[in-house]
Design an enzyme around this catalytic site. Structure first.
Site, PDB file in Angstrom:
ATOM      1  N   ASP A  51      56.678  11.813  33.449  1.00 50.71           N
ATOM      2  CA  ASP A  51      55.218  11.866  33.583  1.00 50.71           C
ATOM      3  C   ASP A  51      54.640  12.976  32.697  1.00 50.71           C
ATOM      4  O   ASP A  51      53.425  13.113  32.590  1.00 50.71           O
ATOM      5  CB  ASP A  51      54.775  11.997  35.047  1.00 50.71           C
ATOM      6  CG  ASP A  51      55.239  13.276  35.712  1.00 50.71           C
ATOM      7  OD1 ASP A  51      56.000  14.046  35.091  1.00 50.71           O
ATOM      8  OD2 ASP A  51      54.844  13.520  36.879  1.00 50.71           O
ATOM      9  N   SER A  52      55.539  13.716  32.016  1.00 52.89           N
ATOM     10  CA  SER A  52      55.083  14.635  30.961  1.00 52.89           C
ATOM     11  C   SER A  52      54.312  13.860  29.900  1.00 52.89           C
ATOM     12  O   SER A  52      53.609  14.457  29.078  1.00 52.89           O
ATOM     13  CB  SER A  52      56.280  15.362  30.333  1.00 52.89           C
ATOM     14  OG  SER A  52      57.270  14.438  29.934  1.00 52.89           O
ATOM     15  N   LYS A 120      62.678   8.781  39.214  1.00 52.09           N
ATOM     16  CA  LYS A 120      62.824  10.221  39.475  1.00 52.09           C
ATOM     17  C   LYS A 120      61.693  10.662  40.401  1.00 52.09           C
ATOM     18  O   LYS A 120      60.546  10.233  40.223  1.00 52.09           O
ATOM     19  CB  LYS A 120      62.809  11.032  38.180  1.00 52.09           C
ATOM     20  CG  LYS A 120      62.932  12.542  38.436  1.00 52.09           C
ATOM     21  CD  LYS A 120      63.234  13.322  37.177  1.00 52.09           C
ATOM     22  CE  LYS A 120      62.054  13.581  36.290  1.00 52.09           C
ATOM     23  NZ  LYS A 120      60.935  14.322  36.921  1.00 52.09           N
ATOM     24  N   GLU A 189      64.854  22.340  37.111  1.00 51.21           N
ATOM     25  CA  GLU A 189      63.908  22.814  36.091  1.00 51.21           C
ATOM     26  C   GLU A 189      63.570  24.294  36.309  1.00 51.21           C
ATOM     27  O   GLU A 189      63.177  24.700  37.416  1.00 51.21           O
ATOM     28  CB  GLU A 189      62.627  21.966  36.124  1.00 51.21           C
ATOM     29  CG  GLU A 189      61.607  22.418  35.085  1.00 51.21           C
ATOM     30  CD  GLU A 189      60.527  21.401  34.761  1.00 51.21           C
ATOM     31  OE1 GLU A 189      60.557  20.274  35.292  1.00 51.21           O
ATOM     32  OE2 GLU A 189      59.639  21.756  33.956  1.00 51.21           O
TER      33      GLU A 189
END
Ligand code: KIV
Length: 272
Positions: A51-52, A120, A189
């Site tokens: 979704d970046s 994800k 992350e």
């Protein structure tokens, strides 16, 4: 309309086996057919339709405005290009948080309509039941803990997570709970190297780090970042393997100059 998964693609079973065999997993994001074709032909293990894409291709400041329709549109394009790589689609903000049935319906669309093989989900133990229900329904889940960009308003910025003892312990527990719930891998992350290494050791499923150090079982980067598409800001965890921003500017400026000076098109590029 349903889609056909191309049969030579890596599967989650292959990805889990890589950890067992000590082979590192290479994952990159991909958002469109052209780039995904290159990644797939280079035999990247996993293409994540992250979704970046909201920030990288749609110009939003965060990932929060990204919709299911945005994600499906880009996942379909990537899936059309993928013959070798596993395709994982990111569940966008509010597509799974409101209820397990919303998560099931939305995740199912990625497999049924868009050609992804897994989804994800960002978040820890609070999404364990969701992960469980998806996986027992035949929808493989990649978990994502540490810095979770969809919670940016809760976290107060893009900062390294798990630095304090209690936060580190919670992250370790979350990782184990998500594995127990059925996740086939977990993204770590912006996590300190030592903690990411300990989590990787503690799990049988692979960890995939972004700013998580070398002890993770795999690595992921945003493809536009590692290709040097942006010249404004480079986060510490991003290594630029190319400087395409400079290359693209050079090419565009040459084109403009040649059009203005009437040197393009020349004889070679003209029909008689
Ligand atoms: O959206 C994304 O690209 C991601 C990766 C950075 C892991 O979630």
């Amino acid at each position: 309309m349903s889609v056909q998964i191309k049969s030579n693609r890596k599967t989650i079973v292959d990805i889990k086996k890589m950890k067992a065999q000590g082979e590192k997993i290479a994952m990159l994001t991909g958002y469109d057919y052209g780039m995904a074709s290159i990644l797939d032909e280079c035999a990247i293990d996993i293409i994540l339709v992250g979704d970046s894409l909201g920030m990288v291709t749609l110009g939003y400041e965060t990932t929060l405005p990204v919709t299911m329709e945005d994600m499906l549109h880009h996942t379909k394009a990537v899936a059309r290009a993928a013959y070798n790589s596993l395709i994982v689609a990111d569940m966008p903000f509010m597509s799974y948080q409101s209820s397990i049935s919303a998560a099931l319906i939305n995740a199912g669309r990625f497999l049924q309509e868009a050609g992804a093989q897994a989804v994800k989900i960002e978040g820890g133990r609070e999404f364990a039941e969701t992960v469980h229900r998806l996986t027992v329904s035949g929808i493989p889940v990649m978990a994502h803990i540490g810095l979770t960009p969809q919670s940016i308003n809760q976290l107060g910025g893009y900062k390294v997570q798990g630095k304090k003892e209690d936060a580190a312990q919670k992250m370790m527990e979350d990782a184990k709970i998500l594995e127990e719930a059925g996740a086939f891998s977990v993204v770590l992350e912006l996590v300190p190297e030592k903690l990411a290494g300990e989590i990787s050791q503690a799990l049988t499923i692979p960890t995939i780090g972004i700013g998580g150090g070398v002890h993770c079982d795999g690595q992921v980067l945003v493809v536009n970042d590692m290709l040097g598409m942006f010249d404004k800001f480079t986060p510490k965890h991003v290594k630029k393997y190319a400087n395409l921003n400079v290359e693209i500017r050079r090419a565009v400026k040459s084109y403009i100059a040649e059009v203005k000076s009437r040197t393009f098109p020349d004889a070679e590029h003209t029909f008689k």
